[in-house]
Design an enzyme around this catalytic site. Structure first.
Site, PDB file in Angstrom:
ATOM      1  N   HIS A  80       0.839  -1.203   0.000  1.00  0.00           N
ATOM      2  CA  HIS A  80       0.000   0.000   0.000  1.00  0.00           C
ATOM      3  C   HIS A  80       0.869   1.247   0.000  1.00  0.00           C
ATOM      4  CE1 HIS A  80      -2.967   2.915   1.704  1.00  0.00           C
ATOM      5  NE2 HIS A  80      -3.714   2.314   0.813  1.00  0.00           N
TER       6      HIS A  80
ATOM      7  N   HIS B 284      -4.300   6.080  -5.750  1.00  0.00           N
ATOM      8  CA  HIS B 284      -5.408   6.778  -5.088  1.00  0.00           C
ATOM      9  C   HIS B 284      -5.825   7.987  -5.929  1.00  0.00           C
ATOM     10  CE1 HIS B 284      -3.450   4.453  -1.948  1.00  0.00           C
ATOM     11  NE2 HIS B 284      -4.616   4.436  -1.335  1.00  0.00           N
TER      12      HIS B 284
ATOM     13  N   HIS C  57      -7.817  -1.564  -4.719  1.00  0.00           N
ATOM     14  CA  HIS C  57      -8.031  -2.070  -3.363  1.00  0.00           C
ATOM     15  C   HIS C  57      -8.798  -3.394  -3.355  1.00  0.00           C
ATOM     16  CE1 HIS C  57      -6.636   1.956  -2.260  1.00  0.00           C
ATOM     17  NE2 HIS C  57      -6.337   1.434  -1.093  1.00  0.00           N
TER      18      HIS C  57
ATOM     19  N   HIS D  45     -14.552   7.179   3.288  1.00  0.00           N
ATOM     20  CA  HIS D  45     -13.347   6.340   3.392  1.00  0.00           C
ATOM     21  C   HIS D  45     -12.230   7.088   4.113  1.00  0.00           C
ATOM     22  CE1 HIS D  45      -9.306   5.850   1.547  1.00  0.00           C
ATOM     23  NE2 HIS D  45      -9.446   4.624   2.029  1.00  0.00           N
TER      24      HIS D  45
ATOM     25  N   HIS E 113     -10.362   6.683   8.071  1.00  0.00           N
ATOM     26  CA  HIS E 113      -8.906   6.724   8.303  1.00  0.00           C
ATOM     27  C   HIS E 113      -8.579   7.774   9.368  1.00  0.00           C
ATOM     28  CE1 HIS E 113      -7.005   3.906   5.540  1.00  0.00           C
ATOM     29  NE2 HIS E 113      -7.973   4.178   4.678  1.00  0.00           N
TER      30      HIS E 113
ATOM     31  N   PHE F 225      -1.769   7.458   4.758  1.00  0.00           N
ATOM     32  CA  PHE F 225      -1.823   6.303   3.867  1.00  0.00           C
ATOM     33  C   PHE F 225      -0.606   5.401   3.978  1.00  0.00           C
ATOM     34  CE2 PHE F 225      -4.858   8.752   1.014  1.00  0.00           C
ATOM     35  CZ  PHE F 225      -5.942   8.146   1.605  1.00  0.00           C
TER      36      PHE F 225
ATOM     37  N   HIS G 290     -11.446  -1.623   4.392  1.00  0.00           N
ATOM     38  CA  HIS G 290     -11.551  -1.646   2.931  1.00  0.00           C
ATOM     39  C   HIS G 290     -12.522  -2.704   2.425  1.00  0.00           C
ATOM     40  CE1 HIS G 290      -9.327   1.528   1.023  1.00  0.00           C
ATOM     41  NE2 HIS G 290      -8.697   1.607   2.181  1.00  0.00           N
TER      42      HIS G 290
END
Ligand SMILES: *[C@@H]1O[C@H](CO)[C@@H](O)[C@H](O)[C@H]1NC(C)=O
Ligand SMILES: *[C@@H]1O[C@H](CO)[C@@H](O)[C@H](O)[C@H]1NC(C)=O
Ligand SMILES: *[C@@H]1O[C@H](CO)[C@@H](O)[C@H](O)[C@H]1NC(C)=O
Ligand SMILES: *[C@@H]1O[C@H](CO)[C@@H](O)[C@H](O)[C@H]1NC(C)=O
Ligand SMILES: *[C@@H]1O[C@H](CO)[C@@H](O)[C@H](O)[C@H]1NC(C)=O
Ligand SMILES: *[C@@H]1O[C@H](CO)[C@@H](O)[C@H](O)[C@H]1NC(C)=O
Ligand SMILES: *[C@@H]1O[C@H](CO)[C@@H](O)[C@H](O)[C@H]1NC(C)=O
Ligand SMILES: *[C@@H]1O[C@H](CO)[C@@H](O)[C@H](O)[C@H]1NC(C)=O
Ligand SMILES: *[C@@H]1O[C@H](CO)[C@@H](O)[C@H](O)[C@H]1NC(C)=O
Length: 548
Positions: A131, A152, A161, A289, A293, A310, A323
């Site tokens: 990632h 992203h 993902h 999303h 986080h 991230f 996810h």
């Protein structure tokens, strides 16, 4: 495995770093020019890996080197096919509903993965680095090595993902010797039946599912807040704002551009884009999303590690459950909302984009976006979730009474046009503007009416959110977001990088549903209010409402 970021002056450390990734856009011009050009993203040259050099955001004399470079297996990469990689049909369950026996098995799977040597492609260490590598610009685009690769902030986000979870799950299955093992999904959108807290299975200290870098104030029974700007402490207020965030990011996001994000092709440079060339991040990504986080990461750490940035996010086992829910919501959006099935992008540059992952035998595999679009072919399904109905049918209350334009003009609110009309406008903690509305009724080919916040610029040194309202010029950071005036929130994740910290992007929100509810569809102008939270200066270059 390291669980925190280390800093050191001028030395090469096995540390990490953060790069948010953001971008956005939609202009007819770009759409027209780029459609038809064949330039899908290809797999990168893994030999050409670039460790990133950064300075500490809190101490400019401290340098950080981060290495997310991936192990390169000796054998040639395999090409994925459904024939080579058969999957047993399996149903991913909600984390808060699984049995103790299942939690024990899940914990065992992560113990086995964490016990593998760091350089094993199947190890938790490498899984987390995957990632980081594709968020943190470790590689260059195959067809244009002057541009770094990023998965992203565009249409690549959902399919990349989905594949990431698919291979992660296969490796866990193989370690357990159980091909029916599945990941769980964190049902954070469920505001009724127990999903909207941190799932209990990830909470006990000392298990393989635990991560200490989480917000200690958000352990159960704290209710999830789907946006950093969710206000109030009362559970009814929080729940209604969560429902409206889901309604905005999934239900009213009717087009692939709005929900998934838009084009990212060879040559697209999200680190150095202009108003015209920036890709568009989907609402599911930049909204709820990113909200999860932010909610999960530790605000005592500079960059809200692990989940809040991230680079480190996937070191928290809860990441994969988070996810899985995003993946479930993609299926929900596509197949199971009122109004019938919705369409993914079908541009060949989307379908033909390619990624690398590792399979359960530690071999490199090349996959395409095309093969990720149907979960049933991958053997994956989700149960139907009764509490979905709460956000699917959410009915946001209207706060305002008729058009707010005259009152706003009377107190000096200026009009704002599309870029480049007004040049650069600094937002401070926010501002209102009067914006021209498109013709009504829209033509029969119109798929959505959208507000585009053009050329948003920010330096990503800390978390920034931009929340937008229509017809509510009094809105500020304390305004309840459960109402029909709320357009949505765009969250910008921080980075410590000097090289990639500057961001120019466009932000898009659906607006016709709001205007209908408020009863202002016939107005020629509307008031847009943008509220900025965070300490970084934010500017924009224009506001445009258009039928697309
Ligand atoms: C900044 O980092 C340098 C190098 O590590 C260190 O010598 C210095 O004391 C740090 N300054 C502060 C204010 O922490
Ligand atoms: C978790 O357990 C470890 C080892 O017992 C301890 O050092 C640490 O403080 C605990 N963390 C929290 C947040 O309680
Ligand atoms: C931040 O750290 C302090 C001191 O260790 C702790 O009491 C507090 O709970 C932490 N806050 C969060 C949000 O984790
Ligand atoms: C809500 O909680 C925060 C701390 O979490 C506190 O500072 C604030 O005063 C509370 N607000 C209300 C209205 O109770
Ligand atoms: C690579 O991409 C950049 C940025 O989009 C572009 O300016 C450049 O022309 C591209 N180079 C090639 C060889 O296509
Ligand atoms: C951004 O583009 C400018 C010129 O177009 C170039 O000088 C600069 O190095 C680029 N920055 C990055 C981070 O690629
Ligand atoms: C591709 O999508 C567009 C718009 O979403 C649609 O009009 C077109 O029919 C689709 N083409 C194919 C081949 O499915
Ligand atoms: C809305 O405004 C109209 C006209 O200004 C007024 O007659 C009406 O009472 C208002 N309604 C509410 C609910 O405030
Ligand atoms: C933007 O430009 C228009 C047209 O020139 C002008 O009327 C308006 O005042 C400008 N708005 C701002 C915020 O500068």
């Amino acid at each position: 495995m390291a669980t925190s970021i280390s800093w050191a002056r001028g030395s090469l450390l096995q540390a990490e770093q953060l790069i948010p990734c953001v971008s956005f856009l939609f202009t007819l011009l770009l759409f027209t020019v780029s459609t038809g050009s064949a330039s899908p993203i290809g797999v990168p040259d893994l030999q050409q890996c670039e460790p990133a050099m950064d300075v500490s955001p809190t101490n400019q004399t401290m340098m950080l080197t981060l290495n997310c470079c991936l192990p390169i297996p000796a054998h040639k990469p395999r090409v994925f096919s459904f024939h080579k990689y058969k999957s047993k049909p399996r149903v991913r369950q909600a984390a808060h509903t699984v049995s103790d026996a299942y939690i024990a098995k899940y914990t065992r799977a992560y113990e086995l993965m964490k016990a593998l040597p760091d350089d094993d492609p199947r190890s938790f260490h490498t899984q987390a680095k995957i990632h980081c590598a594709f968020c943190n610009f470790a590689y260059r685009q195959a067809g244009n090595t002057s541009v770094p690769l990023q998965v992203h902030f565009s249409w690549l986000f959902l399919p990349w993902h989905r594949w990431y979870l698919y291979w992660h799950e296969r490796i866990l299955q193989s370690l357990l010797g159980d091909p029916t093992f599945t990941l769980v999904f964190w049902n954070w959108d469920d505001q009724r039946d127990g999903g909207n807290v941190m799932p209990a299975m990830f909470v006990p200290n000392g298990t393989a599912l635990y991560d200490r870098n989480r917000n200690q104030n958000n352990l159960p029974p704290a209710l999830v807040k789907l946006s950093p700007t969710t206000t109030g402490n009362d559970s009814v207020e929080i729940v209604n704002q969560n429902l409206n965030d889901m309604y905005r990011d999934v239900v009213t996001a009717t087009t692939a551009e709005l929900f998934m994000g838009d084009a990212y092709r060879t040559g697209t440079d999200i680190t150095n884009s202009t108003v015209i060339t920036a890709p568009l991040e989907g609402l599911i990504e930049g909204g709820v999303h990113n909200g999860i986080h932010y909610w999960t990461g530790d605000p005592n750490l500079t960059l809200m590690q692990d989940m809040g940035t991230f680079t480190t996010a996937s070191r928290d086992p809860i990441f994969y459950a988070h996810h899985s829910n995003v993946d479930r919501l993609w299926d929900k959006w596509k197949y199971d909302l009122p109004g019938g099935p919705r369409a993914d992008h079908n541009d060949s540059d989307f379908l033909d984009a390619e990624f690398y992952f590792y399979d359960e035998k530690a071999r490199l595999v090349k996959v395409t976006v095309r093969d990720a679009l149907d979960n049933s072919k991958l053997g994956i399904s989700y149960p139907s979730v009764a509490a979905d109905e709460l956000w699917v049918n959410y009915d946001p209350p209207v706060m305002s009474n008729g058009s707010a334009v005259e009152a706003a003009r009377a107190v000096g609110v200026a009009t704002m046009g599309a870029a480049p009309q007004n040049g650069t406008i600094f937002l401070g903690s926010g501002r209102s503007a009067i914006v021209k509305a498109p013709s009504f009724p829209p033509s029969t080919t119109t798929k959505a009416t959208v507000l585009v916040i053009q050329g948003l610029q920010v330096t990503r040194r800390s978390f920034v959110s931009l929340t937008a309202f229509v017809n509510l010029p009094s809105a500020n950071a304390l305004t309840d977001t459960s109402t029909a005036e709320y357009l949505g929130t765009f969250n910008i994740i921080p980075t410590a990088s000097i090289k990639y910290s500057h961001l120019t992007t466009n932000v898009m929100f659906e607006i016709s549903n709001n205007m209908q509810r408020i009863g202002i569809t016939h107005e020629h102008e509307v008031v847009i209010t943008m509220v900025v939270t965070g300490v970084e200066p934010v500017s924009i270059q224009g506001l445009l409402i258009e039928n697309v």
